[in-house]
Design an enzyme around this catalytic site. Structure first.
Site, mmCIF file in Angstrom:
data_model
loop_
_atom_site.group_PDB
_atom_site.id
_atom_site.type_symbol
_atom_site.label_atom_id
_atom_site.label_comp_id
_atom_site.label_asym_id
_atom_site.label_seq_id
_atom_site.Cartn_x
_atom_site.Cartn_y
_atom_site.Cartn_z
ATOM 1 C CG HIS A 50 -2.031 -1.012 1.107
ATOM 2 N ND1 HIS A 50 -3.068 -1.080 1.992
ATOM 3 C CD2 HIS A 50 -2.273 -2.001 0.196
ATOM 4 C CE1 HIS A 50 -3.887 -2.060 1.644
ATOM 5 N NE2 HIS A 50 -3.413 -2.646 0.563
ATOM 6 C CB CYS A 89 -2.084 1.546 5.921
ATOM 7 S SG CYS A 89 -1.418 0.621 4.523
ATOM 8 C CD GLU A 117 -2.170 4.197 3.045
ATOM 9 O OE1 GLU A 117 -3.369 4.479 3.175
ATOM 10 O OE2 GLU A 117 -1.774 3.272 2.287
ATOM 11 C CB CYS A 160 -6.387 -0.748 4.918
ATOM 12 S SG CYS A 160 -4.632 -1.173 5.050
#
Length: 157
Positions: free
Chosen positions: A70, A101, A72, A98
């Site tokens: 992801h 993250c 992040e 999410c």
């Protein structure tokens, strides 16, 4: 038209970073900022050396692409690789992080998250709240970029 406020500026950078994403399921970008300076950026993509989803398809397990790191996490990893502290920084993210993250951002010391799009994962909001991380949901920045100063006077307000 006036120049963008700081939050809009950094969100536009996150939008630009998201254009590098290689997972077609979601293009997400993240910019980590401290004292109005960019520390690092990230986008959804495969680990170094692995195939990209756009080339070979997604590796989906339980409705989540396992091939993709992801945005992040990529931004946090880039900051760590360069030795930049993110303690007290702001994360500008195109989509609400999410749960995984959000936990990583909290542990890394992120104190504020600015987003313009929701995500289906509600645990992130709970975790941010418990950790005292402030979430600002703002409108999506204008996608138009004005390159020439003289165009500011004729651009739509």
């Amino acid at each position: 038209m006036k120049r963008p406020e700081w939050d809009q500026y950094f969100l536009k950078l996150a939008m630009l970073a998201s254009e590098r994403a290689t997972c077609p399921r979601m293009h997400c970008g993240c910019v980590l900022v401290k004292d109005k300076h960019v520390i690092s950026t990230g986008y959804n993509g495969s680990i170094p050396g692995d195939d990209h989803c756009t080339d070979v398809g997604c590796l989906v397990v339980d409705n989540h692409c396992q091939r993709t790191v992801h945005a992040e996490m990529n931004a946090l990893n880039q900051a760590a690789k360069k030795g930049h502290s993110v303690d007290g920084a702001t994360a500008y993210v195109t989509n609400m992080p999410c749960t995984t993250c959000s936990k990583s951002l909290i542990v890394a010391g992120i104190k504020r998250v600015v987003v313009f799009s929701d995500y289906h994962d509600t645990l992130a909001t709970d975790f941010f709240s418990k950790a005292g991380v402030h979430i600002d949901k703002v409108a999506m920045p204008d996608k138009e970029i004005i390159y020439d100063l003289k165009d500011y006077s004729s651009a739509k307000a």
